[in-house]
Each structure stands twice: as C-alpha cells, then as structure tokens.
Enzyme design. Structure first.
Site, PDB file in Angstrom:
ATOM      1  N   LEU A  87       0.847  -1.193   0.000  1.00 12.11           N
ATOM      2  CA  LEU A  87       0.000   0.000   0.000  1.00 12.11           C
ATOM      3  C   LEU A  87       0.888   1.250   0.000  1.00 12.11           C
ATOM      4  O   LEU A  87       1.129   1.839   1.048  1.00 12.11           O
ATOM      5  CB  LEU A  87      -0.868  -0.063   1.266  1.00 12.11           C
TER       6      LEU A  87
ATOM      7  N   GLU B 289       1.393   4.208  -2.854  1.00 13.15           N
ATOM      8  CA  GLU B 289       1.199   4.755  -4.211  1.00 13.15           C
ATOM      9  C   GLU B 289       2.447   5.473  -4.719  1.00 13.15           C
ATOM     10  O   GLU B 289       2.809   5.371  -5.888  1.00 13.15           O
ATOM     11  CB  GLU B 289      -0.005   5.703  -4.225  1.00 13.15           C
TER      12      GLU B 289
ATOM     13  N   GLN C 250      -6.390   2.331  -6.671  1.00  8.44           N
ATOM     14  CA  GLN C 250      -7.591   1.597  -6.270  1.00  8.44           C
ATOM     15  C   GLN C 250      -8.820   2.508  -6.409  1.00  8.44           C
ATOM     16  O   GLN C 250      -9.856   2.097  -6.884  1.00  8.44           O
ATOM     17  CB  GLN C 250      -7.432   1.079  -4.847  1.00  8.44           C
ATOM     18  N   PHE C 251      -8.648   3.742  -6.014  1.00 13.11           N
ATOM     19  CA  PHE C 251      -9.619   4.808  -6.268  1.00 13.11           C
ATOM     20  C   PHE C 251      -8.809   6.045  -6.663  1.00 13.11           C
ATOM     21  O   PHE C 251      -7.735   6.274  -6.106  1.00 13.11           O
ATOM     22  CB  PHE C 251     -10.445   5.120  -5.010  1.00 13.11           C
ATOM     23  N   ALA C 252      -9.354   6.836  -7.566  1.00 12.16           N
ATOM     24  CA  ALA C 252      -8.628   8.025  -8.020  1.00 12.16           C
ATOM     25  C   ALA C 252      -8.253   8.920  -6.840  1.00 12.16           C
ATOM     26  O   ALA C 252      -7.214   9.586  -6.856  1.00 12.16           O
ATOM     27  CB  ALA C 252      -9.468   8.812  -9.019  1.00 12.16           C
ATOM     28  N   ASP C 253      -9.087   8.916  -5.806  1.00 10.57           N
ATOM     29  CA  ASP C 253      -8.840   9.750  -4.622  1.00 10.57           C
ATOM     30  C   ASP C 253      -7.446   9.504  -4.026  1.00 10.57           C
ATOM     31  O   ASP C 253      -6.838  10.401  -3.470  1.00 10.57           O
ATOM     32  CB  ASP C 253      -9.867   9.445  -3.533  1.00 10.57           C
TER      33      ASP C 253
ATOM     34  N   HIS D 152     -13.928   8.464  -1.767  1.00 15.57           N
ATOM     35  CA  HIS D 152     -14.019   7.430  -2.799  1.00 15.57           C
ATOM     36  C   HIS D 152     -14.864   7.936  -3.968  1.00 15.57           C
ATOM     37  O   HIS D 152     -15.476   7.151  -4.677  1.00 15.57           O
ATOM     38  CB  HIS D 152     -14.646   6.146  -2.244  1.00 15.57           C
TER      39      HIS D 152
END
Ligand SMILES: Cc1ncc(C[n+]2csc(CCOP(=O)(O)OP(=O)(O)O)c2C)c(N)n1
Ligand SMILES: [Mg+2]
Length: 678
Positions: free
Chosen positions: A415, A417, A439-442, A484
């Site tokens: 985890l 990025e 996993q999510f653009a956020d 999210h």
C-alpha cells in the site's frame, strides 16, 4: 583512518585517487567561478567525495545510479566531460538540461545517471523500478540510490525500502549521513541510534561504514553489489561522513560547532588516502604533484574564457516565439525508449490476440480488453496496483490477467502509491512500460508528487520519457463519500508534461487506453466507476487506438452547445433525448490535456451559446479554462456568456440525497434554461 587495500592493484589505487581528487579540485575552481558570476550556486560535496566516487567505481558503467545534489563525484566518475558539466552549471542552452535545470538536477541516459528532483526521496523509488526491470529481464545488475540522513525522514524512504524488500529487488540504498540537513542536526532528525538499524525493520541487510574511507566504500559497495545480484535482495548502507561546507554554496555554516570542523578535517577523505598511498609506496610525492598538475591543467583548460552566466550570445535563442515553440514541444516525448522484446517473454500466444471476446460489452470489459491486448502487444508492459493480481482489483478490471500473463507482469503492490509510481518511472529508464492502477482516483494524492514533479517534468528536464499510464477509477454517484468519489482531473490538467484522458463509452475506453499505453508520455486515464457496469455498447474486437487529443461530436444542434466529458456526456445525452424541443450540440472532449480546441470552436460556431458541463466542482475546474478560451478566441460567435454547470464547491457527501444535490446534474436543466433564455 585504517585503509585496507585487499588485493587491489597499484593501478586501481591510483585510479581511485585521481577519481576522488578530481571533484575536489573542480569544486575548488567552482568557488572562484561562482564569485566571478560564471557558474550558479551548487551543493558542495567537499568532504564526502569518497562515497560518490567509491560507490560509482564499484558498479558497472551501465547500471543506473540515482544521485542527489551533493554527488559531483558520481558525475565525474561516470566520465561526463567537464566542459559539458560546466555548461550545465551555467544554465547554458547547450548544456545537459538545455538551461532548464540547476546544478545536479539532471540526468543522462548515456551515463546511466538518473537526475534527481529537488524533493530528494523520490529517487529512492525510481531506483526500485530500474532494479525491477533488471530482475524481470534477468540481468545481473543493480540500481544504486543515494539519500541524505535528512531524506530518510521522508515517507518515500519508508515506501521505497519496503517495496524493495517485498519485491526482492537488487537495489543498494546509500545513506550519506553528514550530520546536517540544511541546519537541522541529526538530533532533531531521528531518534534511532543508527539509521542502518532501520534495515532490520524492512527485512533487509544493512551495514554502517566510514564514509570518508574510499577503500571501505569501494570494497563494501562491490561486495554488496555481488550480494544483491546473487541473492536478488536490496541492501542498506549507512555512510558516516561530514559536510565541510554550507548546505548550499554561500549559505553559511554558523550553526555548526567549530569543533566539528576541526574533528572532521582530520578525517578528510583525500588527505588521508593520499597519506596512505605515500606510506605504501604506491605513489611518490613527485608523482602526486604530477597528478595534481594534470588535473589542474585540464580544469583550467575547460574553464578558460567562460562567459559570465548572463552573457550567452547563443544561436539557440532567436525569437521569443521560436523559444516558446521549442520549449512547449519538448515537454513531451515523441518516442519511447527502445526495448528488446526478447527480454520479457510472452505468456500468451500471439494467435490468441484477436480471439473473440467472451466477456460482454460493458465499459469494464472494454478496459480489460484494452489491457489484455496491450499486454500481448508489449511484452515489456507491467501492470501494478493494489490487489490487482489474484483478487482482480477492487473493480475486477484485471480479473483473469494474472492467469494469462503471470505474477511478474501483473503485480500486486504494497500500500504505497508514491513508491509504485516512482518505480514505474524507474521501469521506463529501462524501456519498460507500465500501467498503475489507483484503487480509487482519490488515493492518487499520496502519489501526487511523483506524478506532477517527476513523471511530468522529466522529459522537459533531461529528455527521459516516463512511459506510464495511471488508471484512475473516479467519480461520484455511488454513495461512497468524500474519499471514494472525487473528480480530481483538474489537478493534472494544470500540469504540463501529463496527458489526461477521460472516455465516456466502451469503444473510446478501449481505444484510448491502448493509445495511452502506446504513448511514451505519462497519461492519467480516468474511468468513471459508475460507468463500469452501467454502460454497454459494442466496441471493435481488434487492437485499435482512439487518437489522443480528439473530441467526439455526439450530436449536432443549433440552439446550444454542451461541451462535456465523462459522466457529463451521459447526463447531456439523456437531457437532449428528453428535450427534443431543444436542438443541442453535444461535444465529448475525451481528452482533457491536450484539449481539442478545433472541435470546441466548431461547436461554439454551431450554436453561439455554450454550456460547459462537468462533474468536478466549479471553482478551478476545467470548465473555467474552456470558458476563458472560448471568450478569448470565439467571442465573435457568442450570443450569450459561456456558462458552467458543475458540482457544488463542497467535498462529495455520502448521503444519497446530499450527493444528488451536490452533483452538477441536479442543476443541468436550470442552467440550460438560463442559457436558452439569455
Ligand atoms: C520535500 C523537500 N523538503 C525540503 C527540501 C529543502 N531541502 C533541500 S536539501 C535539504 C536538506 C537535505 O538534507 P539531507 O537529506 O541530510 O542531505 P544533505 O543536504 O545533508 O546532503 C532540505 C531541507 C526539499 N528539497 N524537498
Ligand atoms: Mg545531511
């Protein structure tokens, strides 16, 4: 200082001596040139040369090094010609970075030196990527990266060491612990006894050494290199040293106690080594003097007749327009770095390439198919992301790809990025392409620095491309709350060097994704989550591209234009279908950077009334940019002010009613009516 020559020949000992003396003498000359205004300020490595030089000498010349601001010795050890280095320090238009970068913030593919960005820590992750490429290609090589002790406090240090350990990457992390980070002493930087103790926490080996002893550094790095290659593991080396000058030339050293200098001058890496060579009869005083003279002559010759930094009468600079044209063009790469296809093997027979689809025609199927065909088309393409392998990703986009392409190319990541995006850049250095799934653009916010500062700027700075696609499951309307659901495309549209794509149909999703992967530049690829399974439409089976930078006219109309993208396209088309009484021109931008201004102008010309619609919030959204461009360039076509319909300037709320109210769609009718009746 104890020197141990092991079985090094006299020639090697002398070669090392010349190599450590050279950067010292260059810096002494630079001090004079700085006062004369002939070179810019830099970060001195005086007192620390043994680390740069010893480490660089322990590597093969085609192994990547990621140096920092104090590593002149790396550049000279890799035999960069001094006149070229001087051009770089002058900001000359024919220097390594064409005047675009300062002192040591540049790289050179020819010398396998990857240029730093000022943020320091990001280099660590880039080294992971280069090492990953070596590992995948089964080459017996390592990547080596430097950090100061200050840089070890950055999150990137943790992320990069962790990724290297988890992925068993052959990378050497060198900490140059020189007592200070600008004015901050180590007592205010960290609490552990020794920084090397952290190695254990990451599950890797480490060693602390005297960083002022060139033979120790050389021997250690050589041995560690062998270890990393043989065991396919990373390694942490902490080099104890001292910074003998200010943080930056001319920035002073008042905060350093005088005794420290007195203590460390005794440990000077050059004087001590010189003494050792004399004592061992490797060199005589006369020979020593001859070496100094030789270097001095070369340095004097290389710096004779230098211009003052601001006095270029350069043939490169002709007119403002020409400069601007070249500068903007060179932000982007035209070609990808070449790659030997045989290095990473196919896991699927090429014949299955056009095999008929089994998985339907939803938006999600189109993206998966774009990925699958690209994995076949590019044996050097690596997919990375959290839970993308066995689990198939949070949205199951990559489901099934692991079975076809194997765990090396479809990689679950820890985890982190930032480290993964940095590693993607490192893969590019070695000619590998990658697609990184957020996993999510956020969550891209924690990888933001690598994208906007490293990937985006690298080609402009030193002509290295960042062959990376970042997939961004984005958008609201699914009751997922503030973290999210965000639309964050505008963050990236504002960053030269990136391309930003945002398809709204399965056909465009597949074709644009393939185009993004084929493009040698960093591409942010937005996929609206709410479209994944709600939109179905046939898309071609073959491997095809949709051209980047081209909008699609979805509907021709005469009353108003709606210029939009992503979910806005669905809203606009629904609205137009429900209101046959209004003749609406609908333009799907598809690419947000670069924008298709020709198509925008066309649409404005058709109607004279424009509504820019997007799911992103209003202030600072792309609508503002488009509206401004239309006002400036299409004023004569307009019958009304350009209007914007966007989401509320709040975070995305969780409650479905609040979310509905938040979204631009809830104000679409109101804005259309306003525009029509203007
Ligand atoms: C993210 C970030 N924060 C702050 C700075 C400003 N800065 C540049 S170098 C430096 C000190 C670095 O210290 P260290 O890592 O020990 O390396 P050294 O300069 O001692 O070689 C600082 C604070 C920066 N460049 N990047
Ligand atoms: Mg330091």
């Amino acid at each position: 200082m104890q020197f141990n020559r092991n079985n090094l020949s006299d020639e090697t000992l002398i070669e090392l001596f010349k190599a450590i003396l050279f950067p010292r003498m260059i810096e002494e000359k630079m001090l004079l040139l700085l006062r004369q205004g002939k070179v810019s300020k830099w970060f001195s490595g005086i007192g620390q040369e043994a680390i740069s030089v010893g480490a660089a000498f322990a590597l093969q010349p085609d192994e990547w090094i990621m140096p920092l601001h104090r590593n002149l010795g790396v550049f000279t050890a890799r035999k960069m010609p001094l006149p070229d280095l001087i051009k770089q320090w002058q900001g000359a238009p024919d220097g390594y970075s064409k005047g675009r970068e300062r002192s040591f913030h540049f790289g050179s593919r020819e010398h396998f030196i990857c240029g730093m960005i000022s943020h320091l820590g990001p280099q660590l992750s880039v080294a992971d990527g280069a090492a990953l490429a070596y590992k995948l290609k089964k080459e017996e090589k390592i990547a080596l990266v430097f950090t100061g002790e200050g840089g070890t406090s950055e999150g990137e240090f943790h992320e990069a060491l962790n990724v290297a350990a988890v992925w068993d990457l052959p990378v050497i992390f060198i900490i140059e612990n020189n007592g200070y980070a600008l004015s901050t002493p180590v007592s205010e930087q960290y609490r552990c006894q020794n920084l090397v103790d952290r190695a254990k926490g990451y599950g890797m080996e480490g060693v602390q050494i005297d960083g002022n002893n060139i033979l120790t550094v050389y021997d250690t790095v050589k041995g560690v290199r062998d270890y990393c290659i043989k065991n396919q593991k990373p390694y942490l080396i902490e080099c104890l040293t001292f910074r003998m000058r200010g943080h930056e030339e001319a920035s002073g050293t008042k905060y350093v106690p005088k005794e420290m200098f007195e203590q460390w001058i005794e440990k000077d890496p050059i004087k001590n080594y010189e003494r050792f060579l004399i004592e061992q009869n490797v060199l005589t005083n006369i020979e020593l003097a001859a070496i100094r003279d030789g270097l001095k002559n070369y340095i004097d010759q290389s710096t004779a007749g230098l211009n003052h930094m601001h006095e270029f009468s350069s043939p490169f600079f002709q007119s403002n327009q020409e400069i601007s044209k070249r500068e903007t063009e060179e932000v982007y790469a035209k070609e990808t770095v070449s790659f030997d296809d045989n290095k990473i093997k196919f896991h699927e027979n090429k014949e299955t390439f056009f095999a008929p689809l089994e998985r339907g025609n939803r938006f999600i199927d189109a993206i998966r198919e774009g990925l699958r065909q690209s994995m076949i088309a590019h044996p050097n393409l690596i997919l990375m992301g959290q839970d993308i392998a066995e689990y198939g990703g949070a949205f199951k986009i990559t489901e099934g790809l692991l079975g076809k392409f194997g765990k090396e190319r479809v990689r679950n990541t820890p985890l982190c990025e930032s480290a993964v995006i940095g590693a993607a850049l490192g893969l590019s250095l070695e000619g590998c392409k990658s697609v990184v799934e957020m996993q999510f653009a956020d969550f891209v916010s924690v990888g933001f620095n690598q994208i906007v500062n490293n990937l985006a700027k690298i080609h402009y700075r030193w002509e290295q491309n960042a062959d990376v696609v970042i997939r961004m499951p984005t958008g609201a309307g699914v009751g997922a709350g503030p973290f999210h659901s965000q639309s964050n495309e505008a963050w990236f549209v504002h960053t030269p060097g990136l391309k930003v794509l945002y398809p709204s149909s399965p056909e465009d999703a597949k074709g644009l994704l393939i185009a993004a992967i084929n493009d040698p530049n960093p591409v942010l690829f937005f996929e609206h989550k709410a479209l994944y399974r709600s939109v179905s439409a046939d898309f071609p089976e073959e491997y095809y591209e949709v051209e980047i930078g081209k909008a699609r006219k979805l509907r021709v109309g005469a009353d108003i234009s709606i210029i939009t993208y992503g979910m806005g396209v669905i809203w606009a088309m629904e609205y137009a279908d429900a209101h046959p009484e209004i003749s609406i021109d609908v333009l799907d931008l598809r690419t947000l950077l670069p924008l298709d201004y020709k198509a925008i102008r066309n649409s404005v010309n058709n109607t004279g009334k424009v509504l820019v619609l997007h799911e992103d919030t209003l202030t600072g959204g792309i609508g503002g940019e488009i509206a401004a461009w239309i006002a400036q360039n299409c004023f004569e076509f307009l019958d009304a002010p350009v209007m914007r319909c966007a989401s509320l300037d709040t975070p995305v709320p969780f409650n479905t009613d609040l979310e509905k109210n938040f979204l631009a769609k809830s104000r679409l009718d109101e804005m259309v009516q306003k525009l029509i009746h203007y």
